[in-house]
Design an enzyme around this catalytic site. Structure first.
Site, PDB file in Angstrom:
ATOM      1  CG  HIS A 199      -1.932  -1.018   1.298  1.00 43.42           C
ATOM      2  ND1 HIS A 199      -3.211  -0.863   0.821  1.00 43.42           N
ATOM      3  CD2 HIS A 199      -1.858  -2.276   1.775  1.00 43.42           C
ATOM      4  CE1 HIS A 199      -3.889  -1.986   1.025  1.00 43.42           C
ATOM      5  NE2 HIS A 199      -3.089  -2.858   1.600  1.00 43.42           N
ATOM      6  CE  LYS A 225      -2.809  10.458   3.279  1.00 41.58           C
ATOM      7  NZ  LYS A 225      -3.444   9.600   2.258  1.00 41.58           N
TER       8      LYS A 225
END
Ligand code: 26Q
Length: 759
Positions: free
Chosen positions: A314, A500
């Site tokens: 991931h 992010k």
């Protein structure tokens, strides 16, 4: 039996009164009991092969509403409560959220269980019963503080079982006790199980905030999800948790194998283990250990396990790839150490490239390397991510084992993330294309026929407006935030991480603020909403939260700015908040530095709820862009190839990224310097703000300054386009219509076809 009859029996037996005499709490308890018992009574799926989905996280979210839906009882429950003059939503709101996960990886595991159950596949989840899950986030003085968030109540969802396993730690044995949560499958009439292991005598309360006595393993092992790993004791506790999970889980697998009448020699024919990131990777040596204990030779055991285990990656962030000092394993799981050494020897024989070794020169165990050598499948979670794994991050492994690599693009369950959280939109869709999409999300494509239908487009806008109103009421009630429902809702909701780039969004806020102060008013009011928790030990992430909260206060206090720009950060962002934010979103912020977000799943949820994406070509955004076409998404920023080249310092001119090159552009400099402006320093903590300021100028590891100018320009273009309501509604419609690809039912079918082969 009708729901109303059963509910009447339950409230009589439990509270000695009829449902109409019960308060909301009693109705909640009765409904929970009803669902739990109906779900546990459903038959398990059948099959000669069984999947065990091993994960350190299952971020379930509240279960009542979801279970009512899966059991086909939602409408009946709502109608009956209405008859009693009661509101099902109010009853459901009493449930504490089980936050047994941090973010995407944990929520993915929960969506997967929902789909496995719905498809009637023979598979269960295996995890840990954390007593406190993820911390509760509380804002104090524009900063995040952490508090424990208990979720276990009685009655609750946990079903006690008789299963007990002894886990052999270095310091002695500990008993693992198994609890189950039954996961009913929508339409399948079957339920699978989430198996959660716990210690026998868990400690009852944290002793100071979220601090636990990390040395007290026998009682604290399952206290918290991912305890702070910034000190030695915390890291060790994490390894204890991992071994506890995989040892008990492996014993469960072998016990069930025997009960099903199969020999341990036939493990690989009847069992498949999906390893959700490296947190459960010790399942490989543990299964080998248990098989040799049951009489298999080392060669046989390695062969069986290698044909049983499959690994999902991931992340490509190097710092998130787990490497545990062998010394830790000697303390925690000494019996695994000789096995891991043997696996390392075999891996070196199979693949002489030292970059693929399991044990490195500093005696650290590379968990992912063990998974790739001794598993039969390695998958990434979005097309771009898998390509990056093959060509860069895991290239030496791909060169050696190309046949093991595959892509399985993530998905989300539309039952929670559309039917349940956006009932008005679901109703509108039913009206257009019927209810078939609820079983098969592909059918959403039928909405494309309504692209030019002004009536449908207007109703789509009306649903969005109603969801925005609902969110406004929530924001006011829960944290006293007043928001203009007519403003554009621009939302970034996800864990806080520098990659992010919430900080880049904050720079946009600063840009708008300065524009308004200079008398250049925007075309329309915007509300920038954030939801994000920072890991307690992640200092830079906490600085970013501080910046956002300071900006929020600054803007709120300024009557010139307030009508045009609001900044709201929801407190304690969790699944429950997500279910409110996502249906109300106009513009979905997916702005990670290209190549860093493996997939993202929030992006899919926003899309399915009719938000338009503003994003970089990263993770699954790439697939979203391909599906909806350029006129229905706003993309910007450096490509993943460019970013990877910049990190390597191999731009055509041999350059690597230097933030100062971008900082010195006048339009950028004034934004960055605003972090240490008198206005902001009057509100915030000078140390925190100036640390962030220095980092942005001097390091900016995730290249916010590289993309910020284009980001601002593209976001303003999106806000301009928003003004043409019909054409915006068309974009919304196309996004909903094309989101069916991201159903986790599709993802799970694909896992089954490519990897699991259950039936
Ligand atoms: C590792 C070592 C020590 C302590 C903690 C950890 C740790 C904990 C959690 C490492 C990673 C995680 C979680 C990762 C995660 O949530 N990844 C996300 O997975 C989603 C599902 O595939 C993707 O959509 C996201 O892109 C990815 O960031």
């Amino acid at each position: 039996m009708l729901l109303r009859d059963q509910l009447r029996d339950l409230t009589r037996a439990r509270f000695g009164r009829a449902p109409d005499q019960c308060d909301d709490r009693q109705l909640y308890e009765a409904l929970l009991t009803l669902c739990r018992d109906r779900a546990r009574a459903l038959p398990a799926p059948e099959g000669e092969r069984k999947l065990y989905y091993f994960s350190a996280e299952f971020l379930l979210g509240k279960l009542l509403s979801n279970q009512l839906l899966a059991l086909g009882l939602r409408d009946e429950a709502r109608d009956y409560l209405e008859e009693l003059g009661r509101d099902l939503n109010a009853v459901e709101s009493l449930e504490p959220e089980p936050s047994l996960g941090n973010g995407g990886l944990g929520r993915l595991a929960a969506c997967f269980l929902d789909s496995i159950a719905a498809l009637g596949l023979n598979g269960d989840g295996v995890g840990l019963n954390y007593h406190y899950g993820l911390f509760r986030q509380v804002f104090r003085g524009e900063k995040q503080t952490e508090e424990p968030d208990p979720w276990m109540e009685k009655p609750g969802w946990l079903i006690p079982t008789d299963r007990r396993f002894s886990v052999p730690f270095g310091a002695g044995e500990l008993t693992a006790v198994l609890y189950d949560i039954a996961v009913p499958g929508a339409h399948s009439g079957r339920a699978c199980r989430l198996h959660l292991f716990d210690v026998e005598r868990p400690a009852h309360a944290p002793w100071n905030g979220i601090q636990f006595d990390k040395g007290d393993i026998p009682h604290q092992l399952t206290a918290f999800l991912y305890p702070d790993d910034s000190d030695e004791a915390g890291r060790l506790l994490r390894v204890y948790q991992q071994y506890f999970l995989v040892s008990a889980g492996s014993q469960l697998i072998l016990a069930e194998l025997e009960e099903r009448g199969f020999a341990p020699e036939a493990l690989a024919d009847h069992v498949v283990v999906q390893i959700n990131d490296t947190h459960p990777s010790m399942v490989i040596p543990e299964l080998i250990r248990l098989l040799t204990q049951r009489g298999l030779t080392m060669d046989q055991a390695v062969d069986q396990v290698s044909r049983t285990c499959a690994y999902t990656n991931h992340t490509i962030l190097a710092e998130a790839l787990e490497k545990w000092p062998l010394a830790y394993l000697e303390t925690v799981a000494p019996r695994l150490v000789p096995i891991i050494r043997e696996l390392d020897r075999r891996a070196r024989e199979a693949c002489p490239d030292p970059r693929t070794a399991i044990l490195d020169g500093q005696s650290r165990v590379h968990m992912a390397h063990m998974d790739i050598h001794f598993g039969f499948s390695v998958n990434g979670v979005a097309a771009l991510h898998t390509e990056i794994l093959k060509t860069s991050e895991l290239k030496p492994f791909y060169d050696r084992y190309p046949e093991k690599f595959r892509n399985e693009t993530n998905g989300i369950t539309f039952r929670r993330w559309l039917e349940d959280c956006d009932p008005e939109l679901a109703g509108l869709i039913d009206g257009c294309i019927g209810r078939g999409w609820r079983r098969d999300a592909w059918e959403l494509e039928g909405l494309l026929a309504f692209r030019e239908d002004a009536g449908v487009l207007d109703r789509l806008l009306a649903v969005k407006a109603a969801n925005k109103d609902r969110l406004c009421r929530d924001l006011l009630a829960r944290q006293g935030a007043e928001v203009d429902p007519m403003s554009v809702f621009d939302i970034q909701a996800k864990r806080l991480h520098e990659y992010k780039r919430q900080q880049m969004n904050a720079l946009y806020v600063i840009h708008q603020y300065l524009e308004i102060k200079a008398g250049r008013l925007p075309e329309r009011p915007v509300t920038v909403l954030f939801g994000a928790k920072a890991a307690p030990a992640y200092v830079m992430a906490k600085h970013i939260i501080h910046l956002i909260l300071c900006l929020s206060r600054l803007v709120e206090a300024d009557p010139q700015v307030r009508p045009w720009l609001r900044v709201v950060m929801v407190e304690n962002y969790n699944v429950t908040w997500a279910e409110r934010l996502i249906p109300a979103c106009d513009l979905s912020e997916q702005i990670s530095l290209a190549s860093k977000e493996a997939s993202g799943t929030g992006n899919m949820k926003f899309m399915a709820n009719g938000a338009v994406t503003l994003g970089t070509l990263d993770g699954a955004n790439v697939e979203i862009a391909q599906l909806v076409g350029p006129e229905n998404i706003y993309t910007f920023g450096a490509s993943s190839d460019q970013v990877i080249a910049l990190y390597r310092g191999s731009e055509p001119d041999g350059r690597s990224y230097r933030p100062l090159d971008y900082y010195h552009r006048p339009a950028v400099e004034r934004l960055v310097d605003f972090l240490v402006s008198p206005e902001l320093l009057a509100i915030g903590d000078p140390v925190s703000l100036s640390t962030l300021w220095r980092d942005m100028k001097g390091k900016d590891w995730f290249m916010a300054l590289l993309d910020v100018e284009e980001y601002i320009a593209v976001k303003n273009r999106a806000l301009h386009d928003y003004g043409d309501r019909r054409s915006w509604a068309k974009k919304m419609l196309v996004n909903v219509a094309k989101s069916g690809y991201f159903s986790s039912d599709r993802t799970i079918r694909q896992y089954n076809e490519d990897i699991w082969h259950l039936k």
